[in-house]
Design an enzyme around this catalytic site. Structure first.
Site, PDB file in Angstrom:
ATOM      1  N   ARG A   1       9.078 -11.222  21.120  1.00 33.40           N
ATOM      2  CA  ARG A   1       8.043 -10.868  22.093  1.00 33.40           C
ATOM      3  C   ARG A   1       8.450 -11.299  23.518  1.00 33.40           C
ATOM      4  O   ARG A   1       8.040 -10.717  24.502  1.00 33.40           O
ATOM      5  CB  ARG A   1       6.725 -11.555  21.697  1.00 33.40           C
ATOM      6  CG  ARG A   1       5.544 -11.161  22.574  1.00 33.40           C
ATOM      7  CD  ARG A   1       4.248 -11.803  22.084  1.00 33.40           C
ATOM      8  NE  ARG A   1       3.094 -11.160  22.689  1.00 33.40           N
ATOM      9  CZ  ARG A   1       2.508 -11.566  23.813  1.00 33.40           C
ATOM     10  NH1 ARG A   1       2.965 -12.610  24.455  1.00 33.40           N
ATOM     11  NH2 ARG A   1       1.473 -10.923  24.294  1.00 33.40           N
TER      12      ARG A   1
ATOM     13  N   CYS B   1      -0.348 -20.145  27.733  1.00 37.24           N
ATOM     14  CA  CYS B   1       0.817 -19.531  28.380  1.00 37.24           C
ATOM     15  C   CYS B   1       1.437 -20.450  29.420  1.00 37.24           C
ATOM     16  O   CYS B   1       0.728 -21.047  30.225  1.00 37.24           O
ATOM     17  CB  CYS B   1       0.422 -18.265  29.128  1.00 37.24           C
ATOM     18  SG  CYS B   1      -0.262 -17.015  28.093  1.00 37.24           S
TER      19      CYS B   1
ATOM     20  N   GLY C   1      -6.244 -12.294  27.474  1.00 37.69           N
ATOM     21  CA  GLY C   1      -5.921 -13.670  27.845  1.00 37.69           C
ATOM     22  C   GLY C   1      -6.752 -14.202  28.992  1.00 37.69           C
ATOM     23  O   GLY C   1      -7.205 -13.457  29.866  1.00 37.69           O
ATOM     24  N   GLY C   2      -6.979 -15.518  28.935  1.00 35.82           N
ATOM     25  CA  GLY C   2      -7.652 -16.181  30.044  1.00 35.82           C
ATOM     26  C   GLY C   2      -9.167 -16.181  29.973  1.00 35.82           C
ATOM     27  O   GLY C   2      -9.822 -16.677  30.893  1.00 35.82           O
TER      28      GLY C   2
HETATM   29  P1  XMP Z   1      -6.187 -16.923  25.483  1.00 38.92           P
HETATM   30  O1  XMP Z   1      -6.440 -17.346  26.894  1.00 38.92           O
HETATM   31  O2  XMP Z   1      -7.302 -16.106  24.916  1.00 38.92           O
HETATM   32  O3  XMP Z   1      -4.901 -15.968  25.578  1.00 38.92           O
HETATM   33  O4  XMP Z   1      -5.838 -18.089  24.617  1.00 38.92           O
HETATM   34  C1  XMP Z   1      -4.376 -15.292  24.465  1.00 38.92           C
HETATM   35  C2  XMP Z   1      -3.280 -14.339  24.910  1.00 38.92           C
HETATM   36  O5  XMP Z   1      -2.183 -15.045  25.479  1.00 38.92           O
HETATM   37  C3  XMP Z   1      -0.963 -14.324  25.256  1.00 38.92           C
HETATM   38  N1  XMP Z   1      -0.001 -15.247  24.658  1.00 38.92           N
HETATM   39  C4  XMP Z   1       0.954 -15.897  25.342  1.00 38.92           C
HETATM   40  N2  XMP Z   1       1.369 -15.792  26.617  1.00 38.92           N
HETATM   41  N3  XMP Z   1       2.974 -17.459  26.234  1.00 38.92           N
HETATM   42  C5  XMP Z   1       2.403 -16.562  27.059  1.00 38.92           C
HETATM   43  O6  XMP Z   1       2.812 -16.446  28.213  1.00 38.92           O
HETATM   44  C6  XMP Z   1       2.624 -17.627  24.939  1.00 38.92           C
HETATM   45  O7  XMP Z   1       3.186 -18.455  24.228  1.00 38.92           O
HETATM   46  C7  XMP Z   1       1.569 -16.792  24.470  1.00 38.92           C
HETATM   47  N4  XMP Z   1       1.010 -16.618  23.248  1.00 38.92           N
HETATM   48  C8  XMP Z   1       0.050 -15.691  23.412  1.00 38.92           C
HETATM   49  C9  XMP Z   1      -1.292 -13.164  24.368  1.00 38.92           C
HETATM   50  O8  XMP Z   1      -1.361 -12.018  25.187  1.00 38.92           O
HETATM   51  C10 XMP Z   1      -2.646 -13.553  23.789  1.00 38.92           C
HETATM   52  O9  XMP Z   1      -3.416 -12.439  23.389  1.00 38.92           O
END
Ligand code: XMP
Length: 495
Positions: free
Chosen positions: A397, A301, A335-336
């Site tokens: 999205r 992100c 995420g994270g």
């Molecule tokens: P992790 O840390 O597991 O996070 O790789 C996956 C989650 O990140 C979100 N997601 C995004 N958020 N820009 C963002 O700000 C992006 O391009 C993006 N793609 C995914 C999403 O919630 C996912 O589950």
């Protein structure tokens, strides 16, 4: 202006959980949870609806292990629905609506159907009455394919059962008759279902699998805002829950979409993403069964840096947990997650489950091939807000196109990406990887003395830590020569 600053935001690396008196060992902790009010799972883990993370193969593997996959929506409605269907048909206790063909269909059609749906046999019916079965064995040595199935199918001594049959009974019958498929029929010989030996074996191999009432694997799918045609198509194929997937869940179209879906269909809805008390409350008021938390914590992100917006993830989870307290609404921390310990922290902050993208993108089961780079193997991982993914449809999205402007782009005509594209280390199969992730959670719950996830959510306490503590937490003053299955050189802080 005096209340312009809210409290300090904290994320995973800013905190540790205090150890507490414990009478529970890791092997005894219970990691079951509910991801919506009606969907219990044996592991608190979902995979992200991203085009480099979750399609049918990942969703099947994760559901077999006890978690849930969410099929991404950078696919046509038909293709996404097909991925859902693959999961629903992949393993069953009893297949209640088996694929069938009439005896007049050609052998070529049968071959095509079996190939397309990855099934090894087809019951043959005429006016819904069973007249035969066609298996790979019947087709093996056939050269002509333009003949009708009736000429080659097995029609005598069909192995059938009537009435309620348990899987154990089915297994006995199949063993005695030395066949792999038990055809279920009613008194009028109408086909009512099918039990296969493969499905019985699967149940043994995957005792924790996430299954619906009919014994099929569970799966979720992402939909966009006002995306009702997609929702309907997915629901028709028995998707278990929908994820209204937006980078900004606290927005008028997401709220409207959740309301409409809940009014129109009896389906569980996960809505997000939000990172505040107010955002969560509005989604709950709209009817969301589960709220997904995370504005900008993901490994790909760039939302926070390009827009200046976000809430550090542990604080966001904690706020949302306070907002839904006393309701049946569940929380997913999205995420994270970088280490298994982050899962423990997410749940301790109040989540019922976590959603994972990056950590799963390097597995065999994610879409895409392996790539070799400087002697190590990787797989591609990209944000759904990266330029590459946006071009394939995910701009909606990020409120840049689709229903928002109807043009596919923002008013300026160009995308403003909120994610990056890159590679993550190849990690082998999901099963072994997940074992380590859940093993870390189990260890954490053991240290906390919390036997269940609900206890972890309510009884644990955090300590805020310093950057020096983060350095202390990781291996230090050593050059790692032997990586362990749950800690690699990429994990280290590099200090
Ligand atoms: P992790 O840390 O597991 O996070 O790789 C996956 C989650 O990140 C979100 N997601 C995004 N958020 N820009 C963002 O700000 C992006 O391009 C993006 N793609 C995914 C999403 O919630 C996912 O589950």
């Amino acid at each position: 202006m005096s209340d312009k600053f809210s409290t300090t935001g904290l994320t995973y690396d800013d905190v540790l959980i205090r150890p507490q008196h414990s009478d529970v060992i890791p092997a005894d902790v219970d990691v079951r949870t509910f991801l919506t009010k009606r969907i219990p799972v044996n592991l608190p883990v979902l995979s992200s609806p991203m085009d480099t993370v979750t399609e049918g193969r990942m969703a099947i593997a994760l559901a077999q292990e006890g978690g849930l996959g969410v099929i991404h929506k950078n696919l046509s409605i038909e293709s996404q629905t097909e991925e859902v269907d693959k999961v629903k048909r992949s393993a069953n206790g009893i297949i209640v609506d088996p694929l069938t063909l009439p005896p007049t269909a050609s052998v070529a059609t049968a071959r095509e159907t079996m190939e397309q749906h990855k099934v090894s046999g087809l019951p043959i019916t005429e006016n819904s009455r069973l007249v035969g079965i066609l298996t790979r064995r019947d087709l093996r040595f056939l050269e002509r394919t333009n003949i009708p199935i009736a000429e080659v199918m097995t029609k005598d001594n069909l192995v059938t059962a009537t009435g309620a049959v348990t899987l154990a009974e089915a297994e006995k019958i199949l063993m005695a008759k030395k066949v792999e498929k038990l055809l279920l029929v009613d008194e009028d010989y109408r086909l009512t279902g099918l039990i296969t030996i493969k499905d019985i074996d699967m149940m043994r191999r995957f005792p924790l699998a996430a299954k619906d009432r009919q014994g099929r694997l569970r799966v979720g799918a992402a939909v966009g805002v006002l995306d009702y045609e997609r929702a309907e198509s997915l629901i028709e194929k028995d998707v278990d829950f929908l994820v209204v997937d937006s980078a900004h869940g606290h927005s008028v179209n997401v709220i409207e979409t959740v309301k409409r879906i809940k009014q129109q269909w009896d389906i569980d809805v996960v809505a997000g993403n939000v990172a505040t008390r107010e955002g969560a409350s509005d989604l709950v008021a709209a009817g969301a069964d589960t709220v997904k938390v995370g504005i900008g914590p993901g490994s790909i992100c760039t939302t926070r840096v390009i827009s200046g917006i976000g809430v550090p993830q542990v604080t966001a989870i904690h706020e949302v947990a306070q907002a839904v307290e006393g309701t049946q609404v569940k929380i997913i921390a999205d995420g994270g997650i970088r280490y298994s310990g982050d899962i423990t922290k997410a749940l301790a902050a109040g989540a019922h489950g976590v959603m994972i993208g990056g950590l799963f993108a390097g597995l065999d089961e994610s879409p895409g091939d392996r790539v070799l780079f400087q002697g190590r193997t990787y797989k591609v991982y990209r944000g759904m807000g990266s330029l590459g993914a946006m071009v394939h449809g995910s701009s909606e999205r990020y409120r840049q196109g689709g229903h928002e402007t109807g043009t596919g782009k923002t008013a300026g005509g160009k995308f403003v990406p909120e994610g990056v594209e890159g590679r993550v280390p190849y990690k082998g199969s999901l099963s072994a990887f997940l074992y380590q992730l859940v093993g870390g959670l189990r260890a954490g719950m053991g240290y906390c003395g919390t036997r269940t996830i609900d206890q972890l959510r309510t009884d644990s306490q955090f300590i805020q830590v310093s950057p020096a503590s983060v350095r202390e937490s990781h291996p230090h003053d050593i050059v790692i020569t032997q990586e362990s299955p749950n800690y690699t050189v990429e994990h280290s802080t590099g200090e």
